[in-house]
Design a protein around this motif. Structure first.
Motif, PDB file in Angstrom:
ATOM      1  N   ASP A   7       7.287 -25.979  23.991  1.00 47.88           N
ATOM      2  CA  ASP A   7       6.657 -25.179  25.035  1.00 47.88           C
ATOM      3  C   ASP A   7       7.409 -23.859  25.222  1.00 47.88           C
ATOM      4  O   ASP A   7       6.800 -22.786  25.290  1.00 47.88           O
ATOM      5  CB  ASP A   7       6.620 -25.962  26.343  1.00 47.88           C
ATOM      6  N   THR A   8       8.727 -23.929  25.280  1.00 49.03           N
ATOM      7  CA  THR A   8       9.533 -22.717  25.416  1.00 49.03           C
ATOM      8  C   THR A   8       9.374 -21.822  24.191  1.00 49.03           C
ATOM      9  O   THR A   8       9.243 -20.600  24.315  1.00 49.03           O
ATOM     10  CB  THR A   8      11.017 -23.088  25.598  1.00 49.03           C
ATOM     11  N   LYS A  22       5.948 -20.096  24.327  1.00 50.59           N
ATOM     12  CA  LYS A  22       5.927 -19.055  25.357  1.00 50.59           C
ATOM     13  C   LYS A  22       6.721 -17.827  24.920  1.00 50.59           C
ATOM     14  O   LYS A  22       6.325 -16.698  25.194  1.00 50.59           O
ATOM     15  CB  LYS A  22       6.463 -19.603  26.675  1.00 50.59           C
TER      16      LYS A  22
END
Length: 109
Positions: free
Chosen positions: A61-62, A65
């Motif tokens: 997820d990081t 992003k």
């Protein structure tokens, strides 16, 4: 732009690979293969996969992003290709072309 489905797909793939790797390595390295050994190997594989699931959800997820923010900062367009195609918004020309294709598809040949 949906980051959650991309994150889930990547994470599930990695977790499945980790599960099978832990299970098979544990069974290969065990001196005998009995019901007890298989049960313990399954328990180990589930626990390790669960821990990896939590870690990889956060990491992927990081990572996605970061890619998205970098792409927006550099004003990357989807036509440039790569992973930015999946995480950046389509521009006005592409949206118009997609609507045109949808109209043609609905009208038939």
């Amino acid at each position: 732009m949906e980051l959650r489905p991309i994150t889930n797909a990547v994470t599930k793939t990695i977790v499945i690979v980790v599960f099978w790797a832990v299970l098979l390595i544990d069974l290969i390295l065990s001196p005998t293969v009995s019901f007890k050994e298989i049960a313990f190997a399954l328990i180990k594989a589930v626990i390790v996969s669960g821990v990896f699931w939590l870690l990889f959800v956060m990491l992927v997820d990081t990572f996605l992003k970061t890619i998205l923010l970098d792409a927006k900062e550099k004003k990357v367009e989807r036509i440039d290709g790569g992973i930015s195609y999946h995480v950046t918004e389509p521009n006005a020309e592409e949206l118009a072309w997609l609507k045109e294709q949808e109209k043609e598809k609905n009208n038939g040949p």
